[in-house]
Scaffold this active site. Structure first.
Site, short mmCIF file in Angstrom:
data_model
loop_
_atom_site.label_atom_id
_atom_site.label_comp_id
_atom_site.label_asym_id
_atom_site.label_seq_id
_atom_site.Cartn_x
_atom_site.Cartn_y
_atom_site.Cartn_z
N HIS A 3 1.09 7.91 -7.05
CA HIS A 3 2.52 7.63 -7.23
C HIS A 3 2.64 6.12 -7.32
O HIS A 3 1.98 5.39 -6.58
CB HIS A 3 3.36 8.14 -6.05
CG HIS A 3 4.72 7.51 -6.04
ND1 HIS A 3 5.75 7.99 -6.81
CD2 HIS A 3 5.19 6.40 -5.40
CE1 HIS A 3 6.81 7.20 -6.62
NE2 HIS A 3 6.50 6.25 -5.78
N LYS A 45 -2.66 10.06 -3.88
CA LYS A 45 -2.27 11.38 -3.39
C LYS A 45 -3.48 12.16 -2.87
O LYS A 45 -4.63 11.75 -3.06
CB LYS A 45 -1.56 12.13 -4.51
CG LYS A 45 -0.25 11.46 -4.93
CD LYS A 45 0.42 12.23 -6.04
CE LYS A 45 1.74 11.60 -6.43
NZ LYS A 45 2.41 12.39 -7.49
N TYR A 85 11.06 11.49 -1.91
CA TYR A 85 11.44 12.26 -3.09
C TYR A 85 12.88 12.77 -2.99
O TYR A 85 13.19 13.88 -3.44
CB TYR A 85 10.49 13.45 -3.27
CG TYR A 85 9.09 13.07 -3.65
CD1 TYR A 85 8.81 12.50 -4.89
CD2 TYR A 85 8.02 13.29 -2.79
CE1 TYR A 85 7.51 12.16 -5.26
CE2 TYR A 85 6.72 12.97 -3.15
CZ TYR A 85 6.48 12.40 -4.39
OH TYR A 85 5.20 12.07 -4.75
N ASN A 120 -1.61 14.64 -10.04
CA ASN A 120 -1.63 13.44 -10.87
C ASN A 120 -2.09 12.17 -10.15
O ASN A 120 -1.76 11.07 -10.58
CB ASN A 120 -0.30 13.25 -11.58
CG ASN A 120 0.85 12.92 -10.66
OD1 ASN A 120 0.71 12.90 -9.45
ND2 ASN A 120 1.99 12.66 -11.25
N GLU A 152 10.56 2.48 -0.87
CA GLU A 152 9.36 3.27 -0.60
C GLU A 152 8.42 2.56 0.38
O GLU A 152 7.81 3.22 1.24
CB GLU A 152 8.64 3.58 -1.92
CG GLU A 152 9.47 4.50 -2.80
CD GLU A 152 8.96 4.64 -4.22
OE1 GLU A 152 7.97 3.96 -4.59
OE2 GLU A 152 9.53 5.44 -4.97
#
Length: 137
Positions: A121, A11, A51, A118, A132
């Site tokens: 993913h 990310k 998402y 975080n 994905e």
């Protein structure tokens, strides 16, 4: 046992804070194969598709802003039991709950405004991985 593939996204915080090499090194040290990698600037359309289960949640606008705050690195990783292994290597979703030695435990954090940065993913199932991968590659 058969080989499988999974998707990992590094990310924007991972890219900005210089952790691309850390993530790749940990994958390679576990002898998993990175079969594709690219840097992308996520579009709103990609993020809404990725998402899809979260777009109606009140926190989704923050997620959208965060994921568009800089480039991301998309990786396809291949190996035996790779989905479970990469998820374990990544650590708990909430950085303060991630064990030391995991990617999130070592490099991710939470912010005073409640925003979670975080780092990565990871796909949670073979079906998610295929869906994905289709979004990002």
């Amino acid at each position: 046992m058969t080989e499988e593939q999974t998707l990992m996204l590094i990310k924007p915080d991972g890219v900005k804070n210089g952790h691309i090499g850390d993530v790749i090194s940990r994958i390679e040290h576990r002898n998993y194969e990175i079969t594709a990698m690219k840097m992308v600037q996520a579009t709103e359309s990609q993020l809404r598709e990725h998402y899809a289960a979260l777009v109606d949640k009140p926190f989704f606008p923050k997620t959208l802003k965060y994921m568009q705050s800089g480039p991301i690195i998309a990786l396809i990783i291949k190996g035996t039991n790779v989905i479970a292994a990469i998820r374990e290597m990544s650590g708990a979703t909430v950085p303060s709950q991630a064990r030391s030695g995991t990617l999130r435990g070592d490099f991710a954090r939470e912010w005073p405004d409640g925003t979670i940065r975080n780092l990565v993913h990871t796909s949670d199932s073979p079906e998610s991985a295929q869906r994905e991968i289709g979004i990002w590659f």
